[in-house]
Design a protein around this motif. Structure first.
Motif, PDB file in Angstrom:
ATOM      1  N   ALA A 101     -16.222 -11.826   7.508  1.00 24.65           N
ATOM      2  CA  ALA A 101     -17.227 -11.031   6.791  1.00 24.65           C
ATOM      3  C   ALA A 101     -16.612 -10.066   5.792  1.00 24.65           C
ATOM      4  CB  ALA A 101     -18.073 -10.251   7.800  1.00 24.65           C
ATOM      5  N   LEU A 102     -15.280 -10.100   5.632  1.00 23.56           N
ATOM      6  CA  LEU A 102     -14.586  -9.116   4.798  1.00 23.56           C
ATOM      7  C   LEU A 102     -14.028  -9.721   3.509  1.00 23.56           C
ATOM      8  CD1 LEU A 102     -12.622  -7.229   7.617  1.00 23.56           C
ATOM      9  CD2 LEU A 102     -14.610  -6.378   6.354  1.00 23.56           C
ATOM     10  N   GLY A 103     -14.543 -10.876   3.109  1.00 18.52           N
ATOM     11  CA  GLY A 103     -13.984 -11.526   1.934  1.00 18.52           C
ATOM     12  C   GLY A 103     -14.045 -10.687   0.681  1.00 18.52           C
ATOM     13  N   PHE A 104     -15.207 -10.092   0.401  1.00 16.89           N
ATOM     14  CA  PHE A 104     -15.356  -9.262  -0.793  1.00 16.89           C
ATOM     15  C   PHE A 104     -14.473  -8.024  -0.694  1.00 16.89           C
ATOM     16  CE2 PHE A 104     -18.819  -7.079  -3.617  1.00 16.89           C
ATOM     17  CZ  PHE A 104     -17.993  -7.193  -4.721  1.00 16.89           C
ATOM     18  N   THR A 105     -14.461  -7.399   0.464  1.00 14.88           N
ATOM     19  CA  THR A 105     -13.663  -6.193   0.668  1.00 14.88           C
ATOM     20  C   THR A 105     -12.178  -6.464   0.457  1.00 14.88           C
ATOM     21  OG1 THR A 105     -15.253  -5.225   2.216  1.00 14.88           O
ATOM     22  CG2 THR A 105     -12.982  -4.450   2.371  1.00 14.88           C
ATOM     23  N   LEU A 106     -11.689  -7.589   0.966  1.00 12.41           N
ATOM     24  CA  LEU A 106     -10.248  -7.864   0.969  1.00 12.41           C
ATOM     25  C   LEU A 106      -9.782  -8.760  -0.176  1.00 12.41           C
ATOM     26  CD1 LEU A 106      -9.761  -8.562   4.797  1.00 12.41           C
ATOM     27  CD2 LEU A 106      -9.440  -6.398   3.578  1.00 12.41           C
ATOM     28  N   ALA A 107     -10.691  -9.164  -1.060  1.00 14.66           N
ATOM     29  CA  ALA A 107     -10.356 -10.172  -2.065  1.00 14.66           C
ATOM     30  C   ALA A 107      -9.213  -9.748  -2.980  1.00 14.66           C
ATOM     31  CB  ALA A 107     -11.600 -10.514  -2.893  1.00 14.66           C
ATOM     32  N   SER A 108      -9.277  -8.538  -3.511  1.00 12.50           N
ATOM     33  CA  SER A 108      -8.261  -8.109  -4.479  1.00 12.50           C
ATOM     34  C   SER A 108      -6.890  -8.004  -3.839  1.00 12.50           C
ATOM     35  CB  SER A 108      -8.663  -6.758  -5.092  1.00 12.50           C
ATOM     36  OG  SER A 108      -9.874  -6.868  -5.802  1.00 12.50           O
ATOM     37  N   GLY A 109      -6.821  -7.369  -2.676  1.00 11.98           N
ATOM     38  CA  GLY A 109      -5.535  -7.232  -2.001  1.00 11.98           C
ATOM     39  C   GLY A 109      -4.961  -8.561  -1.576  1.00 11.98           C
ATOM     40  N   SER A 110      -5.822  -9.459  -1.092  1.00 15.06           N
ATOM     41  CA  SER A 110      -5.365 -10.782  -0.672  1.00 15.06           C
ATOM     42  C   SER A 110      -4.816 -11.570  -1.850  1.00 15.06           C
ATOM     43  CB  SER A 110      -6.523 -11.555  -0.029  1.00 15.06           C
ATOM     44  OG  SER A 110      -7.017 -10.887   1.109  1.00 15.06           O
ATOM     45  N   ALA A 111      -5.505 -11.495  -2.991  1.00 15.89           N
ATOM     46  CA  ALA A 111      -5.071 -12.234  -4.179  1.00 15.89           C
ATOM     47  C   ALA A 111      -3.749 -11.694  -4.718  1.00 15.89           C
ATOM     48  CB  ALA A 111      -6.150 -12.156  -5.251  1.00 15.89           C
ATOM     49  N   ALA A 112      -3.608 -10.381  -4.729  1.00 17.41           N
ATOM     50  CA  ALA A 112      -2.350  -9.786  -5.194  1.00 17.41           C
ATOM     51  C   ALA A 112      -1.207 -10.133  -4.253  1.00 17.41           C
ATOM     52  CB  ALA A 112      -2.513  -8.274  -5.317  1.00 17.41           C
ATOM     53  N   LEU A 113      -1.475 -10.117  -2.948  1.00 21.61           N
ATOM     54  CA  LEU A 113      -0.457 -10.485  -1.971  1.00 21.61           C
ATOM     55  C   LEU A 113      -0.028 -11.937  -2.162  1.00 21.61           C
ATOM     56  CD1 LEU A 113       1.201  -9.880   0.574  1.00 21.61           C
ATOM     57  CD2 LEU A 113      -0.823 -10.423   1.940  1.00 21.61           C
ATOM     58  N   LEU A 114      -0.988 -12.828  -2.340  1.00 21.94           N
ATOM     59  CA  LEU A 114      -0.680 -14.233  -2.569  1.00 21.94           C
ATOM     60  C   LEU A 114       0.156 -14.426  -3.835  1.00 21.94           C
ATOM     61  CD1 LEU A 114      -1.337 -17.288  -1.831  1.00 21.94           C
ATOM     62  CD2 LEU A 114      -3.099 -17.094  -3.585  1.00 21.94           C
ATOM     63  N   THR A 115      -0.224 -13.740  -4.906  1.00 21.55           N
ATOM     64  CA  THR A 115       0.510 -13.864  -6.169  1.00 21.55           C
ATOM     65  C   THR A 115       1.960 -13.416  -6.004  1.00 21.55           C
ATOM     66  OG1 THR A 115      -1.523 -13.529  -7.438  1.00 21.55           O
ATOM     67  CG2 THR A 115       0.547 -13.127  -8.589  1.00 21.55           C
ATOM     68  N   GLY A 116       2.165 -12.342  -5.258  1.00 25.66           N
ATOM     69  CA  GLY A 116       3.532 -11.903  -4.986  1.00 25.66           C
ATOM     70  C   GLY A 116       4.326 -12.948  -4.228  1.00 25.66           C
ATOM     71  N   TRP A 117       3.701 -13.579  -3.248  1.00 27.71           N
ATOM     72  CA  TRP A 117       4.359 -14.655  -2.505  1.00 27.71           C
ATOM     73  C   TRP A 117       4.807 -15.757  -3.460  1.00 27.71           C
ATOM     74  CZ3 TRP A 117       6.494 -15.252   1.996  1.00 27.71           C
ATOM     75  CH2 TRP A 117       6.012 -14.627   3.145  1.00 27.71           C
ATOM     76  N   ILE A 118       3.889 -16.236  -4.287  1.00 24.11           N
ATOM     77  CA  ILE A 118       4.188 -17.368  -5.164  1.00 24.11           C
ATOM     78  C   ILE A 118       5.269 -17.018  -6.177  1.00 24.11           C
ATOM     79  CG2 ILE A 118       3.196 -18.852  -6.970  1.00 24.11           C
ATOM     80  CD1 ILE A 118       0.588 -18.878  -5.365  1.00 24.11           C
ATOM     81  N   ASP A 119       5.265 -15.777  -6.628  1.00 26.83           N
ATOM     82  CA  ASP A 119       6.276 -15.331  -7.597  1.00 26.83           C
ATOM     83  C   ASP A 119       7.598 -14.952  -6.947  1.00 26.83           C
ATOM     84  OD1 ASP A 119       4.655 -15.759  -9.756  1.00 26.83           O
ATOM     85  OD2 ASP A 119       3.995 -13.675  -9.949  1.00 26.83           O
ATOM     86  N   GLY A 120       7.687 -15.126  -5.639  1.00 26.84           N
ATOM     87  CA  GLY A 120       8.935 -14.801  -4.945  1.00 26.84           C
ATOM     88  C   GLY A 120       9.141 -13.329  -4.730  1.00 26.84           C
ATOM     89  N   LYS A 121       8.057 -12.556  -4.812  1.00 22.53           N
ATOM     90  CA  LYS A 121       8.151 -11.106  -4.623  1.00 22.53           C
ATOM     91  C   LYS A 121       7.085 -10.639  -3.633  1.00 22.53           C
ATOM     92  CE  LYS A 121       7.612 -10.699  -9.046  1.00 22.53           C
ATOM     93  NZ  LYS A 121       7.433 -10.179 -10.428  1.00 22.53           N
ATOM     94  N   PRO A 122       7.137 -11.159  -2.401  1.00 20.01           N
ATOM     95  CA  PRO A 122       6.094 -10.786  -1.435  1.00 20.01           C
ATOM     96  C   PRO A 122       6.173  -9.314  -1.061  1.00 20.01           C
ATOM     97  CG  PRO A 122       7.848 -12.002  -0.338  1.00 20.01           C
ATOM     98  CD  PRO A 122       8.128 -12.080  -1.821  1.00 20.01           C
ATOM     99  N   ASP A 123       5.023  -8.717  -0.841  1.00 21.96           N
ATOM    100  CA  ASP A 123       4.934  -7.329  -0.404  1.00 21.96           C
ATOM    101  C   ASP A 123       5.468  -7.252   1.021  1.00 21.96           C
ATOM    102  OD1 ASP A 123       4.027  -4.887   0.742  1.00 21.96           O
ATOM    103  OD2 ASP A 123       2.419  -4.753  -0.729  1.00 21.96           O
ATOM    104  N   SER A 124       6.593  -6.578   1.202  1.00 23.61           N
ATOM    105  CA  SER A 124       7.257  -6.567   2.501  1.00 23.61           C
ATOM    106  C   SER A 124       6.409  -5.890   3.579  1.00 23.61           C
ATOM    107  CB  SER A 124       8.611  -5.852   2.400  1.00 23.61           C
ATOM    108  OG  SER A 124       8.445  -4.526   1.937  1.00 23.61           O
ATOM    109  N   SER A 125       5.517  -4.972   3.179  1.00 26.28           N
ATOM    110  CA  SER A 125       4.716  -4.267   4.161  1.00 26.28           C
ATOM    111  C   SER A 125       3.517  -5.085   4.637  1.00 26.28           C
ATOM    112  CB  SER A 125       4.228  -2.929   3.575  1.00 26.28           C
ATOM    113  OG  SER A 125       3.352  -3.158   2.486  1.00 26.28           O
ATOM    114  N   LEU A 126       3.150  -6.137   3.887  1.00 28.04           N
ATOM    115  CA  LEU A 126       1.958  -6.914   4.212  1.00 28.04           C
ATOM    116  C   LEU A 126       2.231  -8.383   4.508  1.00 28.04           C
ATOM    117  CD1 LEU A 126      -0.555  -5.563   1.521  1.00 28.04           C
ATOM    118  CD2 LEU A 126      -0.497  -4.990   3.938  1.00 28.04           C
ATOM    119  N   SER A 127       3.253  -8.941   3.888  1.00 25.08           N
ATOM    120  CA  SER A 127       3.428 -10.403   3.923  1.00 25.08           C
ATOM    121  C   SER A 127       3.614 -10.940   5.341  1.00 25.08           C
ATOM    122  CB  SER A 127       4.611 -10.812   3.042  1.00 25.08           C
ATOM    123  OG  SER A 127       5.787 -10.129   3.433  1.00 25.08           O
ATOM    124  N   SER A 128       4.309 -10.195   6.195  1.00 26.65           N
ATOM    125  CA  SER A 128       4.531 -10.693   7.541  1.00 26.65           C
ATOM    126  C   SER A 128       3.287 -10.609   8.411  1.00 26.65           C
ATOM    127  CB  SER A 128       5.657  -9.903   8.218  1.00 26.65           C
ATOM    128  OG  SER A 128       5.300  -8.531   8.330  1.00 26.65           O
TER     129      SER A 128
END
Length: 416
Positions: free
Chosen positions: A384-411
């Motif tokens: 039920a939190l898709g809208f709430t978490l969309a921006s953070g999830s997308a930014a986290l994913l982009t960091g993963w793909i670019d080889g720069k995952p957010d160390s505080s969230l990625s794990s």
């Protein structure tokens, strides 16, 4: 890189937005003719950054027998012969502990606070976006003295997690939200959080689509993904209509379709649908409707003002993949809305009913990041939190793909 995003709901569109901003060529693929046609179309409208506690909590299992006996219960379970359903339920039961609930809440808060900052920045970066966004604040109403005291007891803990909240008496709730005047005698108080927002997820998604199209992002709508397959060299390719999508990387943001899409690859994700309902009321000039985001704690029903409309949402039916609405559930939601805000949603006021499937994990945490395949990525399971978490999830994913995952969230949210 060329990246195919499978799914044009708010998660897929947000993923496409941040990937495009990072310089990637993106194509968004969806089986529907229009974006945000499923779960993102009529959700609750609350950007509820401080209220992300999972459904799986220490008190839930004891409440289930009473809930299951009522037609208007917040949660309803209809057993099927599906092993997938029963396995999800078993994992859900094991997650209903205080320790697991606290861990999940902390994890989700870290992602939701990142999402809040990104959403507010996005509003500055994209001034053409118009989606009924309001810094509304949120009021969680309590009808029971014991429940209210329990919420008060949690205030210090919530503050330690970064949630600034205050307890209000029933009279103070009405002073803050005058639309509650008729029910003052039926509530004992509420918890007010100033930092929460409201907005229309469907309009947000349509706005993102317009921005992305203007920036060269491709859209393959009315396009069904038949399968994900392992190509020569071990890369994953997406097959559709006898052809192959040209992409260096594939992002699965397909909501409740993700589990069945990934299963042939040997990737088993615990994502299962929780059917939810919403009503959207057109408010007349004389309507006395809330301007705050309101949650009825006992009934598990949420209210969000979206311009000249009122969105009412609730219910969680665990009964498979059918989108067929249950008239009794719609009627129960109408009754709740009319009882709490009778001067806004009288019987003669038109309301549009909607049913959607929330892609939920047993613990309540989404799955974001890499898989065993080097070019296959996931952004699924937001419930039920898709809208709430969309921006953070997308930014986290982009960091993963670019080889720069957010160390505080990625794990915290990866499949591993």
């Amino acid at each position: 890189m060329q990246i195919a995003v499978l799914g044009a709901g708010v998660i897929g569109l947000a993923s496409a937005y941040y990937l495009n901003r990072a310089g990637h060529q993106v194509i968004v693929v969806d089986r529907h003719v229009d974006v945000a046609a499923e779960t993102s179309f009529g959700n609750g409208g609350q950007l509820s950054y401080s209220y992300v506690a999972p459904l799986a909590g220490p008190g839930v299992l004891s409440k289930l027998p009473a809930w299951l006996a009522r037609r208007d219960s917040p949660v309803r379970f209809r057993p099927t012969v599906s092993a997938e359903q029963w396995l999800w339920c078993l994992k859900f039961a094991f997650a209903c502990t205080q320790r697991r609930s606290n861990l999940t809440t902390r994890e989700l808060l870290s992602l939701s606070f990142a999402s809040r900052a990104l959403m507010h920045q996005l509003l500055c970066d994209e001034p053409t976006l118009d989606f009924d966004f309001q810094h509304s604040g949120k009021l969680v109403l309590h009808r029971d003295v014991a429940a209210m005291q329990g919420a008060i007891n949690l205030l210090d803990y919530q503050r330690s997690l970064g949630c600034d909240q205050e307890a209000l008496s029933a009279d103070e709730c009405v002073a803050l939200e005058p639309a509650l005047a008729n029910v003052c005698g039926r509530i004992v108080g509420g918890i007010y959080t100033r930092s929460e927002d409201t907005a229309d997820c469907h309009r947000f998604s349509k706005g993102l689509e317009a921005i992305l199209r203007a920036r060269g992002v491709q859209f393959a709508m009315n396009t069904r993904i038949d399968a994900l397959e392992v190509a020569k060299g071990g890369a994953i390719v997406a097959r559709s209509g006898g052809g192959t999508l040209e992409a260096d990387h594939v992002v699965v943001a397909a909501g409740t379709s993700a589990a069945h899409l990934l299963q042939p690859l040997g990737i088993h994700v615990p994502v299962y649908p929780l059917k939810g309902y919403s009503l959207t009321y057109s408010l007349g000039p004389q309507a006395i409707a809330p301007t705050l985001s309101v949650t009825d704690f006992a009934r598990k029903v949420v209210y969000a003002r979206l311009g000249d409309r009122l969105r009412v949402a609730g219910m969680a039916d665990l009964d498979g993949y059918s989108l067929k609405p249950d008239p009794s559930r719609v009627a129960a939601l109408r009754a709740e809305a009319a009882a709490l805000f009778p001067q806004a949603v009288a019987d003669h006021v038109d309301a549009t009913a909607w049913t959607g499937l929330r892609p939920a994990t047993p613990r309540g945490t989404p799955i974001i990041g890499p898989t065993r395949y080097s070019n296959l990525w996931l952004n699924i399971g937001h419930g039920a939190l898709g809208f709430t978490l969309a921006s953070g999830s997308a930014a986290l994913l982009t960091g993963w793909i670019d080889g720069k995952p957010d160390s505080s969230l990625s794990s915290l949210f990866s499949l591993a």
